[in-house]
Design an enzyme around this catalytic site. Structure first.
Site, PDB file in Angstrom:
ATOM      1  N   GLU A  75      14.167 -20.920  17.204  1.00  0.00           N
ATOM      2  CA  GLU A  75      13.876 -20.076  16.044  1.00  0.00           C
ATOM      3  C   GLU A  75      12.701 -20.640  15.246  1.00  0.00           C
ATOM      4  O   GLU A  75      11.889 -19.900  14.695  1.00  0.00           O
ATOM      5  CB  GLU A  75      15.121 -19.952  15.152  1.00  0.00           C
ATOM      6  CG  GLU A  75      16.214 -19.088  15.767  1.00  0.00           C
ATOM      7  CD  GLU A  75      17.505 -19.114  14.962  1.00  0.00           C
ATOM      8  OE1 GLU A  75      18.250 -18.131  15.011  1.00  0.00           O
ATOM      9  OE2 GLU A  75      17.772 -20.147  14.291  1.00  0.00           O
ATOM     10  N   HIS A 133     -14.058  10.308  -7.886  1.00  0.00           N
ATOM     11  CA  HIS A 133     -14.630  11.549  -7.347  1.00  0.00           C
ATOM     12  C   HIS A 133     -13.533  12.369  -6.673  1.00  0.00           C
ATOM     13  O   HIS A 133     -12.688  11.815  -5.964  1.00  0.00           O
ATOM     14  CB  HIS A 133     -15.714  11.195  -6.321  1.00  0.00           C
ATOM     15  CG  HIS A 133     -16.261  12.372  -5.565  1.00  0.00           C
ATOM     16  ND1 HIS A 133     -16.912  13.412  -6.178  1.00  0.00           N
ATOM     17  CD2 HIS A 133     -16.248  12.669  -4.240  1.00  0.00           C
ATOM     18  CE1 HIS A 133     -17.292  14.295  -5.268  1.00  0.00           C
ATOM     19  NE2 HIS A 133     -16.896  13.874  -4.084  1.00  0.00           N
ATOM     20  N   ASN A 134     -13.530  13.691  -6.908  1.00  0.00           N
ATOM     21  CA  ASN A 134     -12.516  14.565  -6.287  1.00  0.00           C
ATOM     22  C   ASN A 134     -11.129  13.913  -6.353  1.00  0.00           C
ATOM     23  O   ASN A 134     -10.453  13.725  -5.336  1.00  0.00           O
ATOM     24  CB  ASN A 134     -12.890  14.891  -4.843  1.00  0.00           C
ATOM     25  CG  ASN A 134     -14.061  15.863  -4.761  1.00  0.00           C
ATOM     26  OD1 ASN A 134     -14.526  16.376  -5.787  1.00  0.00           O
ATOM     27  ND2 ASN A 134     -14.531  16.132  -3.562  1.00  0.00           N
ATOM     28  N   SER A 139     -25.633  15.003 -13.604  1.00  0.00           N
ATOM     29  CA  SER A 139     -25.000  14.431 -12.415  1.00  0.00           C
ATOM     30  C   SER A 139     -26.018  14.310 -11.295  1.00  0.00           C
ATOM     31  O   SER A 139     -26.917  15.143 -11.165  1.00  0.00           O
ATOM     32  CB  SER A 139     -23.826  15.302 -11.965  1.00  0.00           C
ATOM     33  OG  SER A 139     -22.757  15.215 -12.865  1.00  0.00           O
ATOM     34  N   HIS A 158     -10.662  21.520  -3.254  1.00  0.00           N
ATOM     35  CA  HIS A 158     -12.060  21.394  -2.860  1.00  0.00           C
ATOM     36  C   HIS A 158     -12.499  22.743  -2.304  1.00  0.00           C
ATOM     37  O   HIS A 158     -12.175  23.090  -1.176  1.00  0.00           O
ATOM     38  CB  HIS A 158     -12.221  20.282  -1.815  1.00  0.00           C
ATOM     39  CG  HIS A 158     -13.613  19.766  -1.700  1.00  0.00           C
ATOM     40  ND1 HIS A 158     -14.097  19.161  -0.571  1.00  0.00           N
ATOM     41  CD2 HIS A 158     -14.643  19.756  -2.596  1.00  0.00           C
ATOM     42  CE1 HIS A 158     -15.353  18.808  -0.765  1.00  0.00           C
ATOM     43  NE2 HIS A 158     -15.707  19.156  -1.982  1.00  0.00           N
ATOM     44  N   GLU A 193     -15.407  20.762 -12.870  1.00  0.00           N
ATOM     45  CA  GLU A 193     -16.263  21.635 -12.074  1.00  0.00           C
ATOM     46  C   GLU A 193     -15.659  23.030 -12.214  1.00  0.00           C
ATOM     47  O   GLU A 193     -14.618  23.326 -11.625  1.00  0.00           O
ATOM     48  CB  GLU A 193     -16.270  21.182 -10.611  1.00  0.00           C
ATOM     49  CG  GLU A 193     -17.033  19.896 -10.370  1.00  0.00           C
ATOM     50  CD  GLU A 193     -18.534  20.062 -10.538  1.00  0.00           C
ATOM     51  OE1 GLU A 193     -19.052  21.142 -10.203  1.00  0.00           O
ATOM     52  OE2 GLU A 193     -19.181  19.123 -11.035  1.00  0.00           O
ATOM     53  N   ASN A 219      -7.222 -20.042  16.482  1.00  0.00           N
ATOM     54  CA  ASN A 219      -5.751 -20.053  16.493  1.00  0.00           C
ATOM     55  C   ASN A 219      -5.113 -20.794  15.318  1.00  0.00           C
ATOM     56  O   ASN A 219      -4.216 -21.604  15.498  1.00  0.00           O
ATOM     57  CB  ASN A 219      -5.227 -20.677  17.800  1.00  0.00           C
ATOM     58  CG  ASN A 219      -5.410 -19.741  18.976  1.00  0.00           C
ATOM     59  OD1 ASN A 219      -5.533 -18.526  18.785  1.00  0.00           O
ATOM     60  ND2 ASN A 219      -5.451 -20.277  20.166  1.00  0.00           N
ATOM     61  N   ASP A 245     -10.612 -11.899  11.011  1.00  0.00           N
ATOM     62  CA  ASP A 245     -10.117 -12.469  12.263  1.00  0.00           C
ATOM     63  C   ASP A 245     -11.220 -12.280  13.300  1.00  0.00           C
ATOM     64  O   ASP A 245     -11.515 -11.154  13.705  1.00  0.00           O
ATOM     65  CB  ASP A 245      -8.826 -11.739  12.669  1.00  0.00           C
ATOM     66  CG  ASP A 245      -8.248 -12.266  13.977  1.00  0.00           C
ATOM     67  OD1 ASP A 245      -8.695 -13.331  14.441  1.00  0.00           O
ATOM     68  OD2 ASP A 245      -7.347 -11.597  14.530  1.00  0.00           O
ATOM     69  N   GLU A 266     -12.130  13.719 -11.867  1.00  0.00           N
ATOM     70  CA  GLU A 266     -12.776  15.003 -11.597  1.00  0.00           C
ATOM     71  C   GLU A 266     -11.741  16.082 -11.314  1.00  0.00           C
ATOM     72  O   GLU A 266     -10.742  15.838 -10.625  1.00  0.00           O
ATOM     73  CB  GLU A 266     -13.734  14.876 -10.409  1.00  0.00           C
ATOM     74  CG  GLU A 266     -14.534  16.146 -10.170  1.00  0.00           C
ATOM     75  CD  GLU A 266     -15.543  16.018  -9.049  1.00  0.00           C
ATOM     76  OE1 GLU A 266     -16.427  16.886  -8.965  1.00  0.00           O
ATOM     77  OE2 GLU A 266     -15.441  15.065  -8.245  1.00  0.00           O
ATOM     78  N   ASP A 298      -7.932 -16.042  14.227  1.00  0.00           N
ATOM     79  CA  ASP A 298      -9.068 -16.969  14.315  1.00  0.00           C
ATOM     80  C   ASP A 298      -9.938 -16.709  13.085  1.00  0.00           C
ATOM     81  O   ASP A 298     -10.920 -15.963  13.153  1.00  0.00           O
ATOM     82  CB  ASP A 298      -9.892 -16.712  15.586  1.00  0.00           C
ATOM     83  CG  ASP A 298      -9.083 -16.862  16.864  1.00  0.00           C
ATOM     84  OD1 ASP A 298      -8.121 -17.648  16.860  1.00  0.00           O
ATOM     85  OD2 ASP A 298      -9.405 -16.188  17.856  1.00  0.00           O
ATOM     86  N   ASP A 344      15.906 -16.997  10.999  1.00  0.00           N
ATOM     87  CA  ASP A 344      17.334 -17.164  11.317  1.00  0.00           C
ATOM     88  C   ASP A 344      17.849 -15.894  12.006  1.00  0.00           C
ATOM     89  O   ASP A 344      18.543 -15.071  11.418  1.00  0.00           O
ATOM     90  CB  ASP A 344      18.102 -17.443  10.016  1.00  0.00           C
ATOM     91  CG  ASP A 344      19.584 -17.696  10.266  1.00  0.00           C
ATOM     92  OD1 ASP A 344      19.952 -17.982  11.423  1.00  0.00           O
ATOM     93  OD2 ASP A 344      20.365 -17.594   9.301  1.00  0.00           O
ATOM     94  N   ASN A 399      20.101 -15.274  14.325  1.00  0.00           N
ATOM     95  CA  ASN A 399      21.549 -15.026  14.493  1.00  0.00           C
ATOM     96  C   ASN A 399      22.317 -15.073  13.173  1.00  0.00           C
ATOM     97  O   ASN A 399      23.549 -14.997  13.156  1.00  0.00           O
ATOM     98  CB  ASN A 399      22.157 -16.016  15.492  1.00  0.00           C
ATOM     99  CG  ASN A 399      21.962 -17.464  15.056  1.00  0.00           C
ATOM    100  OD1 ASN A 399      21.533 -17.721  13.924  1.00  0.00           O
ATOM    101  ND2 ASN A 399      22.273 -18.400  15.946  1.00  0.00           N
ATOM    102  N   ARG A 424     -23.855  10.646 -14.289  1.00  0.00           N
ATOM    103  CA  ARG A 424     -22.759  10.586 -13.319  1.00  0.00           C
ATOM    104  C   ARG A 424     -23.350  10.669 -11.913  1.00  0.00           C
ATOM    105  O   ARG A 424     -24.207  11.511 -11.635  1.00  0.00           O
ATOM    106  CB  ARG A 424     -21.770  11.728 -13.537  1.00  0.00           C
ATOM    107  CG  ARG A 424     -20.624  11.759 -12.533  1.00  0.00           C
ATOM    108  CD  ARG A 424     -19.617  12.861 -12.858  1.00  0.00           C
ATOM    109  NE  ARG A 424     -18.556  12.913 -11.870  1.00  0.00           N
ATOM    110  CZ  ARG A 424     -18.581  13.653 -10.770  1.00  0.00           C
ATOM    111  NH1 ARG A 424     -19.637  14.427 -10.521  1.00  0.00           N
ATOM    112  NH2 ARG A 424     -17.587  13.629  -9.917  1.00  0.00           N
TER     113      ARG A 424
END
Length: 762
Positions: free
Chosen positions: A178, A325-326, A538, A370, A404, A681, A710, A355, A657, A167, A169, A558
């Site tokens: 529309e 992680h981090n 780890s 880091h 760490e 389409n 797509d 971590e 598509d 809509d 307007n 880990r």
């Protein structure tokens, strides 16, 4: 006689839809001063930093679903967002930006709107505490109201949103142009003649425009579900309704839900049938049947798997644990922003292992970043405060802080002080009473506790033995605890080691480590003979070895992304889960296949962050080898249709598509992917009826990912939506799959309609 009832059903359903459009708004506004204030509008400061503080006019729209805001300057564009986009509201200085402005704005004027997914938060400062309170309480009420909406109300809300978009307007009517523009927005490529035919049929007032009720009729014609109607008529005795007996047949034969089929049919009629007249006949109309298939009961994932249902009384090493992680990084590993928001987002998603990289900071305060990079720095104290506040918002089960530690002894003592002072009794500082040295405790026993995973002086034996004359500091090996297994030499184990040196460790920090002592991995044989149950090694991402399964039946491991992944990309966690690794740490800030798998695995069991490993991975002598699985099952998903797929290309006139790819992630023999044709389409209601076939050997470890793309013949396909779930949680029969965005948030009402069959092969 029945024809009269049919007409009555249709009239009642149409009237009910109109009433439902108003219900949400009425329920929200009724007698609520906070929402009244939001509807009038408020000028507040939108804050991005200490220097970026701009006034914006915020206003709740009449639909009680949309918040609109714009600059006070004339000519500036406005912005909007939906209440459905919000995950929560935080009061006070609960963001880094607002914390940095604590000396300028008092907490009772500040609040943060938290969006779903990876979208940035909105920090706001009101002119008064009363205005801030109105927006906090009002927004929370709107979110609660939205959560309590039924599927039909959500759909009506969605229809209303499209009506407003179309809509242009703003006259409360929709003309034919529309309508055509709307179809393009909705991913529908329809020829003008057919579109005009639907428009004319819906225009019952014969005004050349559609009013809101007429638009609902237009939408119903547009979304006519021939695919579901075929199923409905196959089981309907008269083609008009499903009697209770018809519905029981459908549940037994197609949905394979034979247990208490009569009781289940009665509940479906009572819960989903919109017509009182049909209920009196103990029957369900097509509208009610469609509502059931679109509900959680009709979903691809068994609702029983979504709640807490697994045994949580086994040792920690018997669970897969949702791990980050981090965690402090919001972007890449070299120059990205560090933020406590990373911890808040991970913990509120159910992550149970985060971590913390700790380094010496100025003024005697340890910092987190880091190391040896240009990533920004945050205070260790702020991280611990965020963990204290958010650790148990999403799950009551234990959180592991993977430390760490690169700090001096003095700043390690400061770390220990912050951990003890801020976390208090939540921090586990000694073995559980009565547990002794018998093995790792269970998630249930550790409920509400925060565990430290870090290096430690000595072991638990000294603590339990009551030795008290410990030195104030101790030396531990500075050898890199991480190991990388070289698969090219499968007859022996080789590991990458740093030059051996000693790291000084403070007793105070060491004493905070109980069940997760970090140690260097020296080989499977050494581990089998010497490793204590509370020691954790780890590994950087690598090819998993068969010995891992046996090792992980008794030890925590880990695994984290390679240091070469400076863009914060992720490895596939599946191979490490196949080997029984519990703490498979991923970059939560990076959307994609790896995080889809992680979300799919940990969405089950109430999202508590702990998933019980299959029994054959928990037995020390089980002998499971992911390279040589035994059993076989045939899995046949038929992809029938899609509904209201989102538009992915912003170019005007571009239509999706769509194609659907079904992927199996599991042991190597089970890995596979197949896809449907692409439909040209039509992203609005594409129909495939394509059947795909898979053979599954280890269903307990398999995840199924439904991916919609797509199709593009000249470049890479664009992502449209996906849904990932454990194979064992699949419901058979006719099911809807409610698609998720790249960020893992719902994109209603986008869905797929599928038929699933699983059979055991000899």
């Amino acid at each position: 006689m029945y024809q009269t009832h049919t007409s009555m059903y249709q009239t009642q359903t149409s009237r009910q839809r109109t009433l439902d459009v108003l219900k949400h708004k009425h329920r929200c506004i009724q007698g609520d001063d906070n929402l009244g204030s939001m509807l009038v509008g408020t000028v507040m400061r939108k804050v991005k930093s200490r220097t970026w503080k701009k006034q914006r006019y915020f206003k709740l729209q009449e639909d009680c679903m949309t918040i609109w805001y714009k600059s006070k300057k004339a000519g500036k564009p406005h912005s909007t967002f939906s209440v459905g986009d919000l995950e929560g509201v935080r009061e006070g200085h609960q963001s880094e930006v607002l914390l940095s402005l604590a000396d300028e704005f008092p907490p009772d004027r500040c609040f943060t709107l938290v969006f779903r997914g990876r979208r940035g938060n909105l920090d706001l400062v009101a002119d008064s505490a009363d205005e801030a309170r109105s927006w906090v309480r009002g927004t929370r009420k709107l979110m609660e109201s939205l959560e309590s909406m039924g599927e039909r109300e959500r759909l009506d809300q969605w229809i209303g949103d499209w009506f407003k978009k179309a809509d242009k307007n703003k006259d409360g009517r929709m003309n034919f142009k529309e309508t055509q523009d709307l179809l393009r927005m909705m991913n529908v490529d329809m020829n003008e003649q057919h579109c005009h035919s639907l428009f004319t049929m819906a225009d019952r007032s014969q005004t050349g425009t559609l009013l809101d009720e007429e638009f609902v009729l237009f939408y119903k014609m547009l979304t006519k579900r021939d695919d579901v109607m075929r199923v409905f008529q196959d089981f309907s005795g008269d083609g008009q309704k499903l009697s209770a007996a018809d519905l029981e047949d459908f549940l037994r034969e197609e949905q394979l839900e034979a247990e208490d089929a009569a009781g289940h049919a009665a509940r479906i009629i009572e819960t989903y049938e919109p017509s009182d007249a049909a209920k009196q006949l103990n029957a369900v109309t097509f509208d009610g049947f469609l509502m059931y298939l679109g509900s959680a009961e009709g979903s691809i994932q068994d609702p029983r798997w979504c709640g807490l249902f697994q045994d949580l009384d086994q040792p920690l090493c018997h669970y897969f644990i949702s791990s980050s992680h981090n965690t402090y990084l919001m972007e890449d590993q070299l120059r990205g922003q560090s933020s406590v928001e990373g911890y808040i987002r991970a913990l509120t998603r159910g992550c149970r292992c985060v971590e913390v990289d700790c380094w010496d900071g100025p003024n005697g305060e340890p910092i987190v970043y880091h190391g040896h990079t240009f990533t920004s720095k945050i205070l260790f104290r702020d991280v611990v405060q965020a963990v204290d506040k958010y650790a148990f918002k999403a799950s009551d089960y234990p959180v592991i802080l993977s430390i760490e530690n690169h700090c001096s002894v003095e700043q390690q003592r400061t770390m220990a002080q912050h951990l003890n002072h801020i976390l208090g009794d939540a921090l586990l500082r000694s073995p559980l009473e009565g547990k002794g040295l018998t093995g790792l405790p269970s998630p249930e026993e550790l409920k509400g506790k925060i565990l430290l995973k870090a290096k430690k002086i000595g072991g638990l034996e000294e603590r339990v033995g009551g030795l008290t004359e410990d030195p104030l500091t101790g030396e531990v090996s500075d050898e890199d605890e991480a190991a990388e297994i070289d698969n090219e030499h499968s007859h022996r184990e080789t590991f990458r080691r740093k030059t051996k040196s000693k790291q000084h460790l403070s007793k105070e920090l060491s004493d905070c480590v109980v069940y997760c002592k970090s140690v260097h991995f020296s080989g499977f044989k050494h581990s089998r003979l010497h490793q204590k149950f509370y020691e954790v090694s780890s590994f950087t991402e690598s090819k998993a070895r068969g010995e891992f399964v046996l090792h992980n039946s008794r030890q925590l491991s880990r695994v984290y992304p390679s240091g070469f992944r400076t863009d914060s990309s992720n490895f596939s966690p599946q191979e490490m889960w196949n080997a029984g690794c519990q703490i498979v740490a991923l970059n939560f800030q990076t959307a994609g296949e790896a995080m889809d798998l992680n979300d799919g695995l940990f969405r089950q069991n109430g999202g508590c962050g702990y998933i019980l490993k299959p029994s054959f991975m928990r037995q020390p002598g089980g002998g499971f080898n992911p390279e040589a699985p035994q059993n076989r099952e045939s899995y046949l998903p038929q992809v029938i249709s899609g509904q209201q797929l989102p538009k992915v290309n912003i170019k005007e006139g571009s239509i999706v598509d769509p194609l659907v790819r079904v992927e199996i992630h599991g042991v190597p023999l089970d890995q596979g992917k197949q896809e449907t044709r692409y439909i040209e389409n039509n992203g609005f209601n594409p129909v495939w009826y394509d059947t795909l076939r898979f053979t599954i050997h280890t269903p307990e470890l398999a995840l199924v990912r439904f991916l919609v793309e797509d199709y593009d013949k000249t470049s890479r396909n664009d992502f449209v939506g996906q849904y990932t779930l454990p194979f064992c949680s699949l419901q058979q029969g006719y099911r809807h799959i409610h698609l998720l965005s790249r960020d893992g948030t719902r994109i209603p009402p986008a869905s797929l309609f599928v038929h699933v069959r699983i059979t055991e092969l000899a």
